[in-house]
Write an enzyme that holds these catalytic residues in place. Sequence first.
Site, mmCIF file in Angstrom:
data_model
loop_
_atom_site.group_PDB
_atom_site.id
_atom_site.type_symbol
_atom_site.label_atom_id
_atom_site.label_comp_id
_atom_site.label_asym_id
_atom_site.label_seq_id
_atom_site.Cartn_x
_atom_site.Cartn_y
_atom_site.Cartn_z
ATOM 1 N N ASP A 11 0.875 -1.176 0.000
ATOM 2 C CA ASP A 11 0.000 0.000 0.000
ATOM 3 C C ASP A 11 0.908 1.219 0.000
ATOM 4 O O ASP A 11 1.715 1.393 0.922
ATOM 5 C CB ASP A 11 -0.889 0.019 1.255
ATOM 6 C CG ASP A 11 -1.942 -1.080 1.228
ATOM 7 O OD1 ASP A 11 -2.451 -1.375 0.139
ATOM 8 O OD2 ASP A 11 -2.240 -1.643 2.294
ATOM 9 N N ASP A 130 -13.822 -3.398 -1.699
ATOM 10 C CA ASP A 130 -13.694 -3.168 -0.254
ATOM 11 C C ASP A 130 -15.106 -3.139 0.322
ATOM 12 O O ASP A 130 -15.946 -2.351 -0.135
ATOM 13 C CB ASP A 130 -13.026 -1.809 0.025
ATOM 14 C CG ASP A 130 -11.615 -1.725 -0.552
ATOM 15 O OD1 ASP A 130 -10.966 -2.780 -0.683
ATOM 16 O OD2 ASP A 130 -11.168 -0.596 -0.867
#
Length: 253
Positions: A11, A130
Amino acid sequence: MLTKRIIPCLDIKNGRTVKGVNFVDLRDAGDPVELAKIYSDEGADELVFLDISATEERRKTLVDLVRKVASTINIPFTVGGGISSVEDVEILLQNGADKVSINSSAVKNPQLINDLAQKFGSQCVVVAIDAKQIDGQWIVHLVGGKVPTELNLFDWAKEVEQRGAGEILFTSMDNDGTKNGFANEALATLSDLVNIPIIASGGAGNIQHFVDTFLEGKADAALAASVFHFKEIEIKTLKTALKNNNIEVRIKQ
């Protein structure tokens, strides 16, 4: 039988690898180029690079960094963050990405999935989803988990498959960074529902969690970040343990 894949995730924020809990409280986890090389050498099956603030900051993925990472690894490389057009994908593929991951842009413009699959092939298109549970329903969220939608996880998963996605990367926001294990019930439901591979993401804390997500969650691949970044689990050790549990994995010689 297809081998199960282990996928470290980088990330990226401000050019550094970061990791948080439930999508917040980010802390620095190191240089992405160095980490990428370590994972490639250690026997990771693939690598995912997500520019997590690109959508929120309304900018494109960091192409220079993608090129640097790609030049140091020899495993399949998926890039996501701020991708909203065929042109964006062309640039990333030219700079070393093998696949792209789209999330917010796919929800806002579902036709993008069709366009990318048609132009580059389904194997190139990963749709990241998500989601978190709200009143017992798995609800899809956008912009790094900040914006709830009215979409149900399972309905959206079916649609992205029909539109040509080659894989789904499902992150449980409830499990993310908690190290309490993956959302195996939701993963198993997804796996039964669609015929494309499901990558489990969110919640890895120990080796047993990986065993459980392959056996109970029926995941095709498991993605994790902090347990790898902070050396809590070594990829070789993990793969040996999976093999000992009769889970087919590729072990680098």
